[in-house]
Write a protein that holds these residues in place. Structure first.
Motif, short mmCIF file in Angstrom:
data_model
loop_
_atom_site.label_atom_id
_atom_site.label_comp_id
_atom_site.label_asym_id
_atom_site.label_seq_id
_atom_site.Cartn_x
_atom_site.Cartn_y
_atom_site.Cartn_z
N HIS A 1 -6.88 8.25 -7.96
CA HIS A 1 -7.55 9.30 -8.73
C HIS A 1 -7.05 9.25 -10.17
CE1 HIS A 1 -9.60 11.54 -5.58
NE2 HIS A 1 -8.52 11.43 -4.82
N ILE A 2 -7.65 10.04 -11.01
CA ILE A 2 -7.18 10.15 -12.39
C ILE A 2 -5.76 10.71 -12.41
CG2 ILE A 2 -7.57 11.33 -14.58
CD1 ILE A 2 -10.55 11.25 -13.95
N SER A 3 -5.44 11.57 -11.44
CA SER A 3 -4.11 12.17 -11.37
C SER A 3 -3.04 11.18 -10.91
CB SER A 3 -4.13 13.36 -10.41
OG SER A 3 -4.45 12.92 -9.10
N GLY A 4 -3.45 9.99 -10.42
CA GLY A 4 -2.50 8.99 -9.98
C GLY A 4 -2.28 8.95 -8.48
N LYS A 5 -2.86 9.89 -7.74
CA LYS A 5 -2.71 9.90 -6.28
C LYS A 5 -3.70 8.93 -5.65
CE LYS A 5 -1.20 14.68 -6.00
NZ LYS A 5 -1.47 16.00 -5.42
N SER A 6 -3.33 8.41 -4.50
CA SER A 6 -4.23 7.48 -3.81
C SER A 6 -5.42 8.22 -3.23
CB SER A 6 -3.47 6.74 -2.71
OG SER A 6 -2.95 7.66 -1.78
N VAL A 7 -6.55 7.51 -3.14
CA VAL A 7 -7.79 8.09 -2.63
C VAL A 7 -7.80 7.98 -1.11
CG1 VAL A 7 -10.30 7.94 -2.66
CG2 VAL A 7 -9.01 7.48 -4.73
N THR B 1 -2.08 7.70 7.75
CA THR B 1 -3.47 7.29 7.59
C THR B 1 -3.59 5.81 7.91
OG1 THR B 1 -3.15 6.73 5.25
CG2 THR B 1 -3.80 9.01 5.76
N PHE B 2 -4.81 5.32 7.88
CA PHE B 2 -5.06 3.90 8.12
C PHE B 2 -5.50 3.26 6.81
CE2 PHE B 2 -5.46 5.88 12.22
CZ PHE B 2 -4.84 4.98 13.08
N ALA B 3 -5.35 1.96 6.71
CA ALA B 3 -5.70 1.24 5.48
C ALA B 3 -7.18 0.90 5.45
CB ALA B 3 -4.87 -0.03 5.37
N ALA B 4 -7.77 0.99 4.26
CA ALA B 4 -9.15 0.53 4.04
C ALA B 4 -9.08 -0.43 2.85
CB ALA B 4 -10.08 1.70 3.74
N GLU B 5 -9.42 -1.69 3.09
CA GLU B 5 -9.28 -2.72 2.08
C GLU B 5 -10.56 -2.85 1.25
OE1 GLU B 5 -8.42 -6.17 4.38
OE2 GLU B 5 -6.33 -5.62 4.64
N PRO B 6 -10.43 -3.13 -0.05
CA PRO B 6 -11.62 -3.34 -0.88
C PRO B 6 -12.31 -4.64 -0.49
CG PRO B 6 -9.62 -3.67 -2.15
CD PRO B 6 -9.19 -3.18 -0.82
N PRO C 1 -15.96 7.34 19.40
CA PRO C 1 -15.68 7.49 17.97
C PRO C 1 -14.89 8.77 17.69
CG PRO C 1 -17.98 7.95 18.41
CD PRO C 1 -17.37 7.46 19.70
N THR C 2 -13.87 8.63 16.89
CA THR C 2 -13.10 9.77 16.43
C THR C 2 -12.92 9.64 14.93
OG1 THR C 2 -11.04 8.58 16.83
CG2 THR C 2 -11.81 10.01 18.59
N ALA C 3 -12.85 10.76 14.26
CA ALA C 3 -12.67 10.73 12.81
C ALA C 3 -11.22 10.38 12.50
CB ALA C 3 -13.02 12.09 12.22
N ARG C 4 -11.06 9.42 11.61
CA ARG C 4 -9.73 9.01 11.18
C ARG C 4 -9.67 9.04 9.66
NH1 ARG C 4 -8.02 3.54 14.01
NH2 ARG C 4 -10.04 2.86 13.28
N ARG C 5 -8.48 9.23 9.16
CA ARG C 5 -8.26 9.30 7.72
C ARG C 5 -7.82 7.92 7.22
NH1 ARG C 5 -9.16 12.95 4.38
NH2 ARG C 5 -7.89 13.39 2.58
N PHE C 6 -8.47 7.45 6.16
CA PHE C 6 -8.18 6.14 5.59
C PHE C 6 -7.73 6.29 4.15
CE2 PHE C 6 -11.19 5.22 8.96
CZ PHE C 6 -10.60 4.13 9.57
N THR C 7 -6.76 5.47 3.75
CA THR C 7 -6.35 5.38 2.36
C THR C 7 -7.01 4.14 1.76
OG1 THR C 7 -4.22 6.42 2.82
CG2 THR C 7 -4.37 5.12 0.82
N LEU C 8 -7.75 4.34 0.68
CA LEU C 8 -8.42 3.22 0.01
C LEU C 8 -7.38 2.48 -0.82
CD1 LEU C 8 -11.68 5.03 -1.16
CD2 LEU C 8 -11.21 3.88 1.00
#
Length: 113
Positions: free
Chosen positions: A63-69, A103-108, A51-58
């Motif tokens: 955010h309220i500012s309009g940037k992706s989480v 980053t990697f994708a995280a789907e709802p 396991p390694t920590a990876r960054r995901f974009t939801l």
């Protein structure tokens, strides 16, 4: 017809020279015991054995500012993670799909429109 017969010795000589160079290169490669270098992979490979920590974009979340989480997690792709907003929670499934920002994708999961 004489043109073809006149050019035949030159053609056979060139063909023989090409075959001789190819066999010579093959013999040299066999004697060295090496293979030609393989082409590098097109996309970076991820070792999933540890396991390694990876960054995901939801996806479809901002955010309220309009940037992706974006979140960081060590969970493997295919598991379900829960992200808490101000007054609600949503579930996301991390994937192995790389995005343009590294980053990697995280789907709802279970979100209906």
């Amino acid at each position: 017809m004489n043109v073809f017969f006149d050019a035949l010795p030159e053609f056979l000589g060139a063909l023989g020279a090409t075959v001789a160079m190819g066999l010579g290169a093959l013999i040299v490669r066999k004697l060295r015991g090496t293979r030609p270098a393989l082409m590098p992979p097109a996309a970076p490979t991820v070792d999933l054995s540890k396991p390694t920590a990876r960054r995901f974009t939801l996806l479809e979340t901002t955010h309220i500012s309009g940037k992706s989480v974006q979140i960081t997690t060590a969970r493997p792709a295919g598991t379900v993670i829960t992200y808490r907003f101000d007054d609600r929670t949503e579930r996301f499934e991390p994937t192995d799909i790389p995005l343009h920002d590294g980053t990697f994708a995280a789907e709802p999961v279970g979100r209906y429109r």
